[in-house]
Design an enzyme around this catalytic site. Sequence first.
Site: not given
Length: 319
Positions: A39, A135, A137-140, A173
């Site tokens: 994102k 920032g 949102g890769g892990g999210s 996120d």
Amino acid sequence: MHASISGSPENSVSDGTSPVCCGLVARNKHAIVVQSPAKLNIFLEVCGKRPDGYHELDTVMVRTTFCDRLTVMPRDDQQLRLRFSDATTESLRHGVPLDHNNLILKAAEKLREFRGSGAPGADFILHKQIPPESGLGGGSGNAAAALLACRTVWNLSATDADLHSIAASLGSDINFLLSGCRAAVCRGRGEQIFPIPIRSPLFFVAVRPVRGNSTPDVFRRTRIPETPVSSAEIAQCLAEGRTSQLDKVMFNRLTQAACEANPEMAELISRLQHRTRLPVFMSGSGSTVFVHCQSSQEARKLQTQVQQQLRVTAWHLEV
Ligand code: C5P
């Protein structure tokens, strides 16, 4: 046309037919492969500090075509195991845990409580492309992808609302990336999703310094404004397709604090601004910074120039 962002949030999950957004890539009896998109926050205002220590946000998130890929295979025993795909580069493996600290395993662990007795297991193979602490949102997104994929491979009756409640308990996120929305105003901690329309496609070029940012540190350093800026104008701009005016309404309140915390990022912003002559914005709490382009062609050209001249990896992101 007014983008409606009042009333109750619409936290539902897409049907998975979209080519991105935790979209299904492949499925057979033994495995499911899903996309896990990055994102961008193209607007982020901090409206206040909450009693629980989090900050009240008014942010606009957009889902991009830049994706990780997650393969999930059910196991006969109860183990949850995560590994990288062979294609994941050394530099991206660094800083991504493969143990119970990874959001994929946390999400799977929470979801299987729905099954009650006889908790199922799974093997997860992560093809990482989105850098951590960036920032984006890769892990999210990985957690959202794991929730959707596990619900399918384990044949669970968990509802969209159940998945959203697990998502909100794990981070701020995840709900947006779970929702399948292309764009949304996100409020509360960021977990309340109000979808907004985007009339025209968006094109960005993003870069990141070597060092990532610590989200808690950036929030701690941020001064909360007396009069917060509203996301209403940028939502209106997106709904009407006035993308040439986007540079005037994009904004991120966390930028100054992030520059103080990470001088390397501050320097990258000024180098990128100097080279492109475009305003530079930051996503989330950084450290990814980006410029908006008017076309895919312009973005691709700029991506090449930025890579050559600034000697950093640049990504071309579309929404
Ligand atoms: O929810 P998430 O894990 O993404 O948040 C990481 C940290 O960022 C939180 O522990 C908190 O310090 C900060 N944060 C915040 N307000 C938000 C979101 C995150 O203060 N709305």
